[in-house]
Design a protein around this motif. Sequence first.
Motif, mmCIF file in Angstrom:
data_model
loop_
_atom_site.group_PDB
_atom_site.id
_atom_site.type_symbol
_atom_site.label_atom_id
_atom_site.label_comp_id
_atom_site.label_asym_id
_atom_site.label_seq_id
_atom_site.Cartn_x
_atom_site.Cartn_y
_atom_site.Cartn_z
ATOM 1 N N SER A 18 28.781 55.842 -9.173
ATOM 2 C CA SER A 18 30.045 55.921 -8.452
ATOM 3 C C SER A 18 30.748 54.576 -8.557
ATOM 4 O O SER A 18 30.113 53.553 -8.830
ATOM 5 N N PRO A 19 32.052 54.554 -8.340
ATOM 6 C CA PRO A 19 32.758 53.271 -8.366
ATOM 7 C C PRO A 19 32.206 52.275 -7.346
ATOM 8 O O PRO A 19 32.131 51.077 -7.628
ATOM 9 N N ALA A 20 31.810 52.753 -6.179
ATOM 10 C CA ALA A 20 31.268 51.856 -5.154
ATOM 11 C C ALA A 20 29.974 51.204 -5.635
ATOM 12 O O ALA A 20 29.773 49.998 -5.487
ATOM 13 N N ALA A 21 29.088 51.985 -6.230
ATOM 14 C CA ALA A 21 27.809 51.454 -6.694
ATOM 15 C C ALA A 21 28.005 50.470 -7.841
ATOM 16 O O ALA A 21 27.400 49.390 -7.859
ATOM 17 N N MET A 30 33.668 50.451 0.161
ATOM 18 C CA MET A 30 34.121 51.462 -0.801
ATOM 19 C C MET A 30 33.449 52.805 -0.548
ATOM 20 O O MET A 30 34.073 53.855 -0.680
ATOM 21 N N ARG A 31 32.172 52.775 -0.176
ATOM 22 C CA ARG A 31 31.481 54.025 0.126
ATOM 23 C C ARG A 31 32.107 54.707 1.333
ATOM 24 O O ARG A 31 32.341 55.917 1.340
ATOM 25 N N LYS A 32 32.404 53.919 2.363
ATOM 26 C CA LYS A 32 33.031 54.486 3.559
ATOM 27 C C LYS A 32 34.445 54.982 3.268
ATOM 28 O O LYS A 32 34.932 55.899 3.927
ATOM 29 N N ALA A 33 35.117 54.377 2.269
ATOM 30 C CA ALA A 33 36.477 54.795 1.903
ATOM 31 C C ALA A 33 36.475 56.045 1.022
ATOM 32 O O ALA A 33 37.536 56.571 0.701
ATOM 33 N N GLY A 34 35.296 56.518 0.627
ATOM 34 C CA GLY A 34 35.220 57.761 -0.142
ATOM 35 C C GLY A 34 34.943 57.580 -1.615
ATOM 36 O O GLY A 34 35.055 58.526 -2.390
ATOM 37 N N TYR A 35 34.583 56.383 -2.046
ATOM 38 C CA TYR A 35 34.312 56.130 -3.449
ATOM 39 C C TYR A 35 32.829 56.093 -3.779
ATOM 40 O O TYR A 35 32.453 55.708 -4.874
ATOM 41 N N VAL A 79 28.886 58.137 -3.943
ATOM 42 C CA VAL A 79 28.416 59.393 -4.514
ATOM 43 C C VAL A 79 28.787 60.538 -3.583
ATOM 44 O O VAL A 79 28.475 60.516 -2.398
ATOM 45 N N GLY A 80 29.496 61.529 -4.107
ATOM 46 C CA GLY A 80 29.921 62.670 -3.311
ATOM 47 C C GLY A 80 31.057 62.357 -2.361
ATOM 48 O O GLY A 80 31.344 63.137 -1.461
ATOM 49 N N GLY A 81 31.728 61.233 -2.542
ATOM 50 C CA GLY A 81 32.810 60.832 -1.654
ATOM 51 C C GLY A 81 34.053 61.690 -1.813
ATOM 52 O O GLY A 81 34.257 62.360 -2.831
ATOM 53 N N SER A 82 34.899 61.649 -0.810
ATOM 54 C CA SER A 82 36.100 62.488 -0.809
ATOM 55 C C SER A 82 37.084 62.107 -1.908
ATOM 56 O O SER A 82 37.827 62.956 -2.399
ATOM 57 N N LYS A 83 37.123 60.867 -2.320
ATOM 58 C CA LYS A 83 38.069 60.430 -3.359
ATOM 59 C C LYS A 83 37.607 60.846 -4.745
ATOM 60 O O LYS A 83 38.388 60.818 -5.692
ATOM 61 N N LEU A 84 36.358 61.239 -4.892
ATOM 62 C CA LEU A 84 35.817 61.574 -6.214
ATOM 63 C C LEU A 84 35.685 63.057 -6.447
ATOM 64 O O LEU A 84 35.309 63.460 -7.528
ATOM 65 N N LYS A 85 36.002 63.866 -5.480
ATOM 66 C CA LYS A 85 35.855 65.306 -5.649
ATOM 67 C C LYS A 85 36.993 65.840 -6.505
ATOM 68 O O LYS A 85 38.141 65.443 -6.376
#
Length: 97
Positions: free
Chosen positions: A34-37, A80-85, A87-93
């Motif tokens: 994911s972008p966050a990772a 970034m994880r909390k912002a949805g970026y 794994v399975g985040g809202s920004k990546l669906k």
Amino acid sequence: MSKDTVSAPKPAAGTAAFSYDNVDHREPTGHGNSPAAWTTVFVMLLGALIMSIAFVIANTPIFIAGGVVMVVGLLVGFGMRKAGYGVGGSKLKNSGH
């Protein structure tokens, strides 16, 4: 030296072969793609590089700055994880477009 063969422990009676130590191995664990990772890893590697160079040149303030960069990397990844970026985040669906 013993000539006994070494083997993995057998699962207990009544348990499935896919379960070991109460972990279901049928579900994919994911690898943090994911972008966050990736951002977290990149920033922390940069901090480790700074710390390594500072260690070689024996410069304590730069070494501490590298440690600060590593902590910032953790915070950026968490944000970034909390912002949805994550794994399975809202920004990546996929929205189907």
